[in-house]
Design a protein around this motif. Structure first.
Motif, PDB file in Angstrom:
ATOM      1  N   ALA A 240       0.826  -1.206   0.000  1.00  0.00           N
ATOM      2  CA  ALA A 240       0.000   0.000   0.000  1.00  0.00           C
ATOM      3  C   ALA A 240       0.860   1.257   0.000  1.00  0.00           C
ATOM      4  O   ALA A 240       0.546   2.240  -0.698  1.00  0.00           O
ATOM      5  CB  ALA A 240      -0.926  -0.013   1.215  1.00  0.00           C
ATOM      6  N   GLN A 241       1.961   1.250   0.742  1.00  0.00           N
ATOM      7  CA  GLN A 241       2.863   2.407   0.763  1.00  0.00           C
ATOM      8  C   GLN A 241       3.518   2.616  -0.605  1.00  0.00           C
ATOM      9  O   GLN A 241       3.655   3.750  -1.085  1.00  0.00           O
ATOM     10  CB  GLN A 241       3.936   2.209   1.842  1.00  0.00           C
ATOM     11  N   ARG A 242       3.909   1.525  -1.235  1.00  0.00           N
ATOM     12  CA  ARG A 242       4.504   1.619  -2.574  1.00  0.00           C
ATOM     13  C   ARG A 242       3.505   2.192  -3.561  1.00  0.00           C
ATOM     14  O   ARG A 242       3.823   3.062  -4.382  1.00  0.00           O
ATOM     15  CB  ARG A 242       4.991   0.251  -3.037  1.00  0.00           C
ATOM     16  N   ALA A 243       2.264   1.708  -3.482  1.00  0.00           N
ATOM     17  CA  ALA A 243       1.224   2.201  -4.388  1.00  0.00           C
ATOM     18  C   ALA A 243       0.944   3.675  -4.134  1.00  0.00           C
ATOM     19  O   ALA A 243       0.705   4.448  -5.077  1.00  0.00           O
ATOM     20  CB  ALA A 243      -0.043   1.373  -4.217  1.00  0.00           C
ATOM     21  N   ALA A 244       1.006   4.107  -2.859  1.00  0.00           N
ATOM     22  CA  ALA A 244       0.781   5.517  -2.543  1.00  0.00           C
ATOM     23  C   ALA A 244       1.892   6.385  -3.136  1.00  0.00           C
ATOM     24  O   ALA A 244       1.634   7.491  -3.648  1.00  0.00           O
ATOM     25  CB  ALA A 244       0.701   5.699  -1.038  1.00  0.00           C
ATOM     26  N   SER A 245       3.134   5.869  -3.077  1.00  0.00           N
ATOM     27  CA  SER A 245       4.262   6.601  -3.677  1.00  0.00           C
ATOM     28  C   SER A 245       4.096   6.722  -5.176  1.00  0.00           C
ATOM     29  O   SER A 245       4.391   7.781  -5.776  1.00  0.00           O
ATOM     30  CB  SER A 245       5.575   5.887  -3.337  1.00  0.00           C
ATOM     31  N   GLU A 246       3.630   5.661  -5.828  1.00  0.00           N
ATOM     32  CA  GLU A 246       3.403   5.690  -7.267  1.00  0.00           C
ATOM     33  C   GLU A 246       2.353   6.740  -7.627  1.00  0.00           C
ATOM     34  O   GLU A 246       2.460   7.413  -8.649  1.00  0.00           O
ATOM     35  CB  GLU A 246       2.951   4.308  -7.752  1.00  0.00           C
ATOM     36  N   VAL A 247       1.348   6.882  -6.774  1.00  0.00           N
ATOM     37  CA  VAL A 247       0.314   7.884  -7.017  1.00  0.00           C
ATOM     38  C   VAL A 247       0.908   9.288  -6.932  1.00  0.00           C
ATOM     39  O   VAL A 247       0.633  10.158  -7.788  1.00  0.00           O
ATOM     40  CB  VAL A 247      -0.844   7.726  -6.004  1.00  0.00           C
ATOM     41  N   GLU A 248       1.737   9.513  -5.918  1.00  0.00           N
ATOM     42  CA  GLU A 248       2.350  10.836  -5.777  1.00  0.00           C
ATOM     43  C   GLU A 248       3.232  11.180  -6.982  1.00  0.00           C
ATOM     44  O   GLU A 248       3.205  12.311  -7.502  1.00  0.00           O
ATOM     45  CB  GLU A 248       3.178  10.888  -4.495  1.00  0.00           C
ATOM     46  N   PHE A 249       4.000  10.187  -7.438  1.00  0.00           N
ATOM     47  CA  PHE A 249       4.873  10.399  -8.600  1.00  0.00           C
ATOM     48  C   PHE A 249       4.032  10.677  -9.844  1.00  0.00           C
ATOM     49  O   PHE A 249       4.311  11.602 -10.622  1.00  0.00           O
ATOM     50  CB  PHE A 249       5.768   9.183  -8.807  1.00  0.00           C
TER      51      PHE A 249
ATOM     52  N   ALA B 288      -5.812   3.439  -9.007  1.00  0.00           N
ATOM     53  CA  ALA B 288      -6.482   2.137  -8.964  1.00  0.00           C
ATOM     54  C   ALA B 288      -5.628   1.103  -8.237  1.00  0.00           C
ATOM     55  O   ALA B 288      -6.140   0.300  -7.436  1.00  0.00           O
ATOM     56  CB  ALA B 288      -6.802   1.678 -10.389  1.00  0.00           C
ATOM     57  N   GLU B 289      -4.320   1.117  -8.502  1.00  0.00           N
ATOM     58  CA  GLU B 289      -3.434   0.175  -7.831  1.00  0.00           C
ATOM     59  C   GLU B 289      -3.343   0.466  -6.337  1.00  0.00           C
ATOM     60  O   GLU B 289      -3.235  -0.452  -5.518  1.00  0.00           O
ATOM     61  CB  GLU B 289      -2.048   0.239  -8.476  1.00  0.00           C
ATOM     62  N   LEU B 290      -3.424   1.745  -5.961  1.00  0.00           N
ATOM     63  CA  LEU B 290      -3.437   2.096  -4.541  1.00  0.00           C
ATOM     64  C   LEU B 290      -4.710   1.568  -3.877  1.00  0.00           C
ATOM     65  O   LEU B 290      -4.658   1.013  -2.768  1.00  0.00           O
ATOM     66  CB  LEU B 290      -3.353   3.615  -4.381  1.00  0.00           C
ATOM     67  N   GLN B 291      -5.844   1.745  -4.532  1.00  0.00           N
ATOM     68  CA  GLN B 291      -7.105   1.235  -3.973  1.00  0.00           C
ATOM     69  C   GLN B 291      -7.066  -0.281  -3.806  1.00  0.00           C
ATOM     70  O   GLN B 291      -7.534  -0.832  -2.808  1.00  0.00           O
ATOM     71  CB  GLN B 291      -8.269   1.644  -4.875  1.00  0.00           C
ATOM     72  N   LEU B 292      -6.448  -0.968  -4.805  1.00  0.00           N
ATOM     73  CA  LEU B 292      -6.332  -2.417  -4.724  1.00  0.00           C
ATOM     74  C   LEU B 292      -5.442  -2.816  -3.550  1.00  0.00           C
ATOM     75  O   LEU B 292      -5.767  -3.744  -2.789  1.00  0.00           O
ATOM     76  CB  LEU B 292      -5.779  -2.967  -6.038  1.00  0.00           C
ATOM     77  N   ALA B 293      -4.336  -2.150  -3.381  1.00  0.00           N
ATOM     78  CA  ALA B 293      -3.430  -2.451  -2.275  1.00  0.00           C
ATOM     79  C   ALA B 293      -4.093  -2.177  -0.931  1.00  0.00           C
ATOM     80  O   ALA B 293      -3.927  -2.946   0.035  1.00  0.00           O
ATOM     81  CB  ALA B 293      -2.148  -1.623  -2.411  1.00  0.00           C
ATOM     82  N   GLN B 294      -4.847  -1.094  -0.836  1.00  0.00           N
ATOM     83  CA  GLN B 294      -5.551  -0.777   0.406  1.00  0.00           C
ATOM     84  C   GLN B 294      -6.635  -1.807   0.712  1.00  0.00           C
ATOM     85  O   GLN B 294      -6.887  -2.135   1.878  1.00  0.00           O
ATOM     86  CB  GLN B 294      -6.152   0.631   0.310  1.00  0.00           C
TER      87      GLN B 294
END
Length: 363
Positions: free
Chosen positions: A99-108, A142-148
């Protein structure tokens, strides 16, 4: 001496004769008069009894939605829990990292999109590049939502108020597979009680002229006590069981004190009205090879056995379907003292008073 002996013998014979006469007189005086009576017809209500299975209104299996080690158990078997309460925790470390990785991808992706959008507005880059950047941002979200979601699945919470069932071989530190059964959860506030009804009785029920009110039933528990709440027949299954010829009915009972639990058994008592049904005392019958008989008494006092078909029973009373007419006299008491073909002295007893006083003189 001889004369004295003769006098003594005569006296003894006279005594014996007198005693014999007294015995015959006593027997004559003690000749038994047997009470006889008639059947009566009355309207009554009987309880048809059906074996039943008791199910919770909601009863589900709780399973692991993710693979991992069981880190915490927050409840115990049989515990009452509230909707949303945390029950089990699967070790979330890996899912937290994802989830943290996906959140970083969203920020980038968001920073990249903001930059490209600003350049596109200045016509430095094409609008197509801005569209692609926006798509990358949406994909990252979408990937962040999936990870969460995967992270959220490490917490098993109660979907409704209920009672926790038995733990299925799961202990702290157990490695769980996705979909592995943890326990069950039952909402016992309302119970569904299923019972099977023969086809003929179903047809009698279905062909009645019914108003909008539903039929009420009672539940007899395994300890022979009647459950305090009344049930209501709500549904009937669509298909008959071709093997048994029965169809399942479902009655619903409120369970405010939580007495009933999922999986219990009991008997449904369904009140049925009977009009002009023939009644006789149970004590006036005897049984031969699972068949019920009474002793009919004719005008000359002769006894003849008569089989009767029983349709139901009340306290100390049998409800007769076939075998008796209203003007038939039958033996009320003393059945063990007579046999078929005997003649008796009969005393007629009012049938209404017999039925009304059965509970006072029941044998």
């Amino acid at each position: 001496m001889k004369t004295k002996f003769i006098v003594t013998v005569f006296a003894v014979l006279l005594t014996l004769a007198f005693t014999s006469c007294e015995t015959k007189k006593e027997k004559h005086e003690e000749s038994i008069t047997f009470p006889v009576t008639n059947p009566i017809q009355k309207d009554t209500i009987i309880n048809q009894e059906y074996v039943s299975q008791i199910h919770a209104f909601q009863h589900i299996e709780l399973r692991a939605l993710e693979k991992g080690y069981l880190q915490n158990i927050f409840v115990d078997e049989g515990q009452h829990v509230k909707k949303g309460q945390l029950l089990f925790q699967i070790q979330p470390t890996i899912y937290q990292a994802e989830a943290q990785r996906a959140a970083s991808e969203v920020e980038f992706a968001k920073a990249e999109y903001d930059n490209v959008k600003a350049l596109a507005n200045q016509n430095i880059v094409s609008q197509n590049e801005a569209v692609l950047a926006k798509a990358k941002l949406q994909k990252a979200n979408a990937e962040l939502q999936l990870a969460q979601t995967h992270l959220k699945f490490t917490e098993i919470r109660a979907p409704f108020d209920g009672i926790v069932g038995k733990f299925e071989d799961v202990r702290l530190g157990s490695l769980l597979d996705e979909g592995e059964l943890l326990t069950t959860l039952s909402d016992n506030s309302k119970m569904w009680v299923y019972f099977n009804v023969p086809e003929a009785e179903y047809l009698d029920y279905a062909m009645q002229d019914k108003n909008s009110e539903k039929d009420h039933v009672h539940l007899k528990l395994a300890n022979q006590q009647i459950f305090q709440e009344e049930g209501i027949i709500e549904t009937i299954e669509s298909d008959f069981n071709n093997t048994t010829g029965n169809i399942a009915f479902r009655a619903t009972f409120n369970n405010p004190k939580g007495v009933l639990r999922h999986g219990q058994t009991g008997n449904i008592l369904w009140p049925k009205e009977l009009n002009n049904v023939t009644m006789i005392p149970q004590k006036a019958t005897f049984e031969v090879l699972d068949k019920k008989f009474v002793f009919l008494v004719d005008e000359q006092g002769k006894i003849n056995s008569q089989e009767v078909k029983i349709v139901g029973e009340l306290d100390h009373i049998f409800l007769v379907k076939e075998g008796l007419k209203l003007n038939d006299n039958f033996l009320l008491e003393g059945l063990r003292k007579v046999q078929n073909g005997d003649h008796i002295e009969a005393e007629k007893v009012d049938p209404t008073s017999v039925i009304e006083n059965l509970h006072l003189h029941a044998e």
